[in-house]
Design an enzyme around this catalytic site. Structure first.
Site, PDB file in Angstrom:
ATOM      1  CD1 TRP A  26      -2.034   2.196   0.575  1.00 15.15           C
ATOM      2  CD2 TRP A  26      -2.792   1.310   2.478  1.00 15.15           C
ATOM      3  NE1 TRP A  26      -3.011   3.044   1.077  1.00 15.15           N
ATOM      4  CE2 TRP A  26      -3.483   2.516   2.238  1.00 15.15           C
ATOM      5  CE3 TRP A  26      -3.093   0.559   3.615  1.00 15.15           C
ATOM      6  CZ2 TRP A  26      -4.462   2.996   3.125  1.00 15.15           C
ATOM      7  CZ3 TRP A  26      -4.068   1.039   4.486  1.00 15.15           C
ATOM      8  CH2 TRP A  26      -4.742   2.244   4.234  1.00 15.15           C
ATOM      9  CG  ASP A  61      -2.507  -7.713  -0.476  1.00 11.11           C
ATOM     10  OD1 ASP A  61      -3.307  -8.513  -0.988  1.00 11.11           O
ATOM     11  OD2 ASP A  61      -2.833  -6.557  -0.119  1.00 11.11           O
ATOM     12  CE1 TYR A  66      -4.105  -0.280  -1.363  1.00 10.26           C
ATOM     13  CE2 TYR A  66      -2.444  -1.975  -1.679  1.00 10.26           C
ATOM     14  CZ  TYR A  66      -3.611  -1.537  -1.077  1.00 10.26           C
ATOM     15  OH  TYR A  66      -4.267  -2.366  -0.196  1.00 10.26           O
ATOM     16  CE1 TYR A 213      -7.202  -2.458   5.941  1.00 13.61           C
ATOM     17  CE2 TYR A 213      -8.400  -4.390   5.173  1.00 13.61           C
ATOM     18  CZ  TYR A 213      -8.385  -3.063   5.565  1.00 13.61           C
ATOM     19  OH  TYR A 213      -9.566  -2.338   5.570  1.00 13.61           O
ATOM     20  NE  ARG A 239       0.856   6.722   8.208  1.00 16.63           N
ATOM     21  CZ  ARG A 239       2.124   6.355   8.376  1.00 16.63           C
ATOM     22  NH1 ARG A 239       2.408   5.292   9.116  1.00 16.63           N
ATOM     23  NH2 ARG A 239       3.104   7.034   7.794  1.00 16.63           N
ATOM     24  N   GLY A 291       3.458  -3.901   5.957  1.00 15.59           N
ATOM     25  CA  GLY A 291       3.967  -2.913   5.011  1.00 15.59           C
ATOM     26  C   GLY A 291       5.407  -2.539   5.308  1.00 15.59           C
ATOM     27  CD  GLN A 297      10.107   0.963   7.188  1.00  7.78           C
ATOM     28  OE1 GLN A 297       9.487   0.461   6.252  1.00  7.78           O
ATOM     29  NE2 GLN A 297       9.838   2.161   7.688  1.00  7.78           N
TER      30      GLN A 297
END
Length: 323
Positions: A26, A61, A66, A213, A239, A291, A297
């Site tokens: 995403w 995914d 996106y 998700y 966000r 994600g 990460q």
């Protein structure tokens, strides 16, 4: 490419065995659209994908929505580099189209779904799509038409398996007479637990494969999210304006993060990995979508695939006290 082995699980009745965590694409769609995550460098995205695959993740995914095709393009280029031998399962979604001002509009009309599938397949490298999903049950009156279109695509061999995202039990019942629902993708995390009541038990009873998700609450439960960081998020990062990232909810969620940090310290892992592992405890859940925006990460969260939480851990996480 040197790959390691991660624990896997059967994905419903699809015949696929998927790693307990998958690469969520995403955020790598970038910013500048209604549900963007702010600026994102494609080179960082590519490195994150390739590193996750090196560490054994065997599915990605994404969705046409996106970045309105951009995420799929980035994924497609990364897949071309890793080659067919190391190609993961590729899952994508339809029904969200680009509207005015790069805002989302919904369509489940047959012709629209068929066009989307063709475009997604081209962006992803021309191979049949391993799993094709309806992104949202909207417009509600068209879910049967949209689902029939996915069944048609499967029959044609354009896609190998079909599923839905964000559907409730009543909506699943409506479409199952047209074709079996192989998979379901709901939102599920410590801050979004509504699906525990009905949807997850329904999916388990019906042998519908489930990938969840936002298991870290879209970054809220990683341990890296602070009030200062939220204040500094780009204006085109959705966000920044979401109620979960603002008071009064934010204070409660940051207290939860402190408990995740405590459990993570006992296991020698990250708070985000604990949050993901918590979702994987549910017997209905086959995998969690995580994600990654940068390669660095990946390592702190990959542990979630094999992390097993005990009763004391769960009691502390959920109730704030050690058992």
């Amino acid at each position: 490419m040197n790959t390691t082995t991660l624990r896997t699980a059967p994905f419903g009745t699809t015949g696929m065995r998927i790693t307990r965590i998958g690469f969520g694409a995403w955020a790598i769609g970038g910013g500048g659209w209604e549900f963007g995550w702010g600026p994102q460098q494609d080179a960082d995205s590519a490195q994150a994908i390739e590193h996750a695959l090196e560490l054994g993740v065997n599915w990605i995914d994404t969705a046409a929505a996106y970045g309105f095709g951009h995420s799929e393009e980035v994924v497609g280029r990364a897949l071309a580099r890793v080659g067919a031998e190391h190609r993961p399962y590729v899952f994508t979604k339809c029904s969200l189209l680009e509207g005015p001002d790069r805002r989302v509009v919904h369509s489940l009309k047959r012709d629209s779904v068929l066009r989307e599938a063709e475009a997604s397949m081209k962006r992803l490298g021309g191979e049949p799509i391993d799993l094709y999903q309806i992104h949202w049950p909207n417009p509600l009156e068209d879910i049967e038409e949209g689902w029939a279109a996915l069944a048609e695509l499967k029959e044609q061999g354009v896609v190998r398996h079909i599923g839905v995202s964000n559907f409730n039990a009543e909506q699943l019942n409506r479409i199952r007479s047209i074709a079996p629902v192989e998979t379901l993708q709901p939102q599920y995390s410590l801050v979004e637990r509504e699906v525990e009541a009905e949807i997850l038990p329904y999916a388990e009873a019906a042998e519908i494969g489930v990938i969840v998700y936002s298991p870290m609450g879209s970054g809220l439960l990683t341990g890296a999210m602070t009030r200062e960081r939220i204040a500094g998020l780009a204006e085109d990062d959705w966000r920044k304006h979401d109620e979960r990232f603002n008071e009064p909810e934010l204070g409660r969620h940051l207290a939860l993060v402190d408990r995740l940090k405590s459990v993570a310290a006992r296991h020698g892992t990250s708070p985000g990995a604990v949050a993901v592992a918590w979702t994987l405890r549910n017997p209905a859940v086959d995998g969690a979508i995580v994600g990654f925006r940068r390669a660095d990460q990946v390592d702190p969260l990959i542990a979630a695939a094999d992390l097993r939480l005990d009763h004391a851990d769960v009691t502390e996480i959920e109730n704030g006290t050690e058992a």
